[in-house]
Design a protein around this motif. Structure first.
Motif, short mmCIF file in Angstrom:
data_model
loop_
_atom_site.label_atom_id
_atom_site.label_comp_id
_atom_site.label_asym_id
_atom_site.label_seq_id
_atom_site.Cartn_x
_atom_site.Cartn_y
_atom_site.Cartn_z
N GLY A 1 0.80 -1.21 0.00
CA GLY A 1 0.00 0.00 0.00
C GLY A 1 0.84 1.27 0.00
O GLY A 1 0.65 2.15 -0.84
N ARG A 2 1.78 1.34 0.94
CA ARG A 2 2.55 2.57 1.09
C ARG A 2 3.54 2.80 -0.06
O ARG A 2 3.75 3.94 -0.48
CB ARG A 2 3.30 2.56 2.42
N GLY B 1 0.94 5.84 -4.84
CA GLY B 1 1.21 6.58 -6.07
C GLY B 1 0.24 6.20 -7.18
O GLY B 1 -0.26 7.07 -7.91
N TRP B 2 -0.04 4.91 -7.28
CA TRP B 2 -0.99 4.47 -8.31
C TRP B 2 -2.38 5.02 -8.04
O TRP B 2 -3.08 5.43 -8.97
CB TRP B 2 -1.04 2.95 -8.36
N MET C 1 -7.30 8.38 -8.92
CA MET C 1 -8.23 9.42 -8.48
C MET C 1 -8.24 10.60 -9.45
O MET C 1 -9.27 11.25 -9.64
CB MET C 1 -7.85 9.88 -7.08
N ALA C 2 -7.10 10.89 -10.07
CA ALA C 2 -7.05 11.98 -11.04
C ALA C 2 -7.92 11.66 -12.25
O ALA C 2 -8.50 12.56 -12.87
CB ALA C 2 -5.61 12.22 -11.49
N ARG C 3 -8.05 10.38 -12.57
CA ARG C 3 -8.91 9.97 -13.69
C ARG C 3 -10.39 10.04 -13.33
O ARG C 3 -11.23 10.17 -14.20
CB ARG C 3 -8.60 8.52 -14.09
N GLN D 1 -1.44 -1.41 -14.03
CA GLN D 1 -0.26 -0.88 -13.36
C GLN D 1 0.71 -2.00 -12.97
O GLN D 1 1.93 -1.86 -13.12
CB GLN D 1 -0.69 -0.11 -12.11
N ILE D 2 0.18 -3.10 -12.47
CA ILE D 2 1.03 -4.23 -12.08
C ILE D 2 1.72 -4.80 -13.30
O ILE D 2 2.92 -5.16 -13.26
CB ILE D 2 0.19 -5.29 -11.35
#
Length: 295
Positions: A103-104, A109-110, A115-117, A289-290
């Motif tokens: 998570g951290r 970052g992902w 959230m920006a999307r 992302q992964i």
């Protein structure tokens, strides 16, 4: 109490001039349709329709009541449509539980990019290596390593090829050497963490199970990774957690010729109704992302 299905019968019967026609459209019997109108009339204490064997028309009171009945049904239909549109939007609030290290160091970052999307979405995070009870705690979805033991949960795969890696820092290896097989781990300080409610100290290498020991245990997996980087011992961590450290030279993989324990990553929901557009979008985003992270 007035029933909505009775209102539908009344409105259709008045519009079509026939209880039988209203019954056919609603896929009910004429007797059921007639009983629906009678319930309404009994509840209101008024005669709403004048019926004969060949025709049907509203009474004056019925005409007045039909205006309100149509408005009520239209409002309900509009509400259903708005709810349906809402289900297709990535909006509202999403509570996500995720493990500490992953998570951290990766997900935060992902999630910023996610959230920006989707600016209409609000995110609430629960960061812990303790397994959240999705039925009792206010959590919509959780990131978990391994297939959930509870078969009633819905597990959406994110990375089924993920596995554990045995790692140590160059400084630790220089001081203590590297084990040549799993059995030699008994001679090393192994950094353990709490998995569920128990200390994870039975490390699997294919069919070999080794009980390890050491002077440090944590219920926070990020602490274990940091201990390993600082040269305190050997860790057995998810590849997603330590790949960046290996690439940067902070950690080195050990026993590379030995099979290690599978640790697939899933997005877990309490039931299928929890799979909202926000959850689907998150699942697709994290999978991508992964995939990019592993390249």
């Amino acid at each position: 109490m007035v029933r909505l299905d009775d209102l539908q019968v009344l409105v259709l019967a008045a519009e079509q001039g026939s209880l039988s026609a209203a019954a056919r459209e609603l896929d009910i019997t004429p007797a059921v349709a007639s009983a629906a109108v009678k319930r309404l009339e009994d509840a209101l204490g008024l005669r709403l329709l004048v019926r004969s064997t060949r025709s049907l028309r509203p009474t004056p009171e019925g005409s007045h009541y039909l205006v309100h009945a149509k408005a009520a049904l239209a409002a309900l239909q509009q509400g259903q449509q708005e709810l349906s549109r809402g289900r297709q939007q990535v909006a509202g609030e999403l509570t996500l539980s995720m493990p500490s290290d992953l998570g951290r160091n990766l997900l935060l970052g992902w999630l910023d990019a996610f959230m920006a999307r989707h600016p209409a979405l609000k995110l609430r995070l629960r960061v812990s290596d303790r397994i959240s009870d999705l039925f009792r705690q206010p959590v919509d979805v959780a990131l978990r390593y391994g297939v959930p033991e509870d078969s009633s949960l819905v597990a959406l795969p994110l990375d089924t090829s993920n596995k554990r890696l045995l790692v140590a820092s160059p400084a630790y290896i220089a001081r203590h050497g590297a084990p040549q097989n799993p059995a030699e781990l008994k001679d090393h300080n192994c950094l353990r963490f709490v998995l569920g409610d128990r200390v994870y100290e039975q490390w699997l290498f294919g069919s070999d199970k080794v009980k390890v020991s050491g002077n440090r245990v944590s219920d926070d997996a990020e602490c274990v990774r940091r201990w390993a980087i600082s040269g305190q011992g050997i860790a057995y961590k998810s590849a997603l957690d330590v790949s960046a450290d290996i690439a940067a030279g902070r950690l080195k993989p050990l026993l590379e010729g030995w099979p290690t324990e599978p640790t697939p990553l899933y997005l877990v929901c309490p039931h299928r109704l929890s799979i909202t557009p926000a959850v689907v979008a998150l699942k697709d985003f994290l999978s991508q992302q992964i995939k990019q992270y592993r390249q």
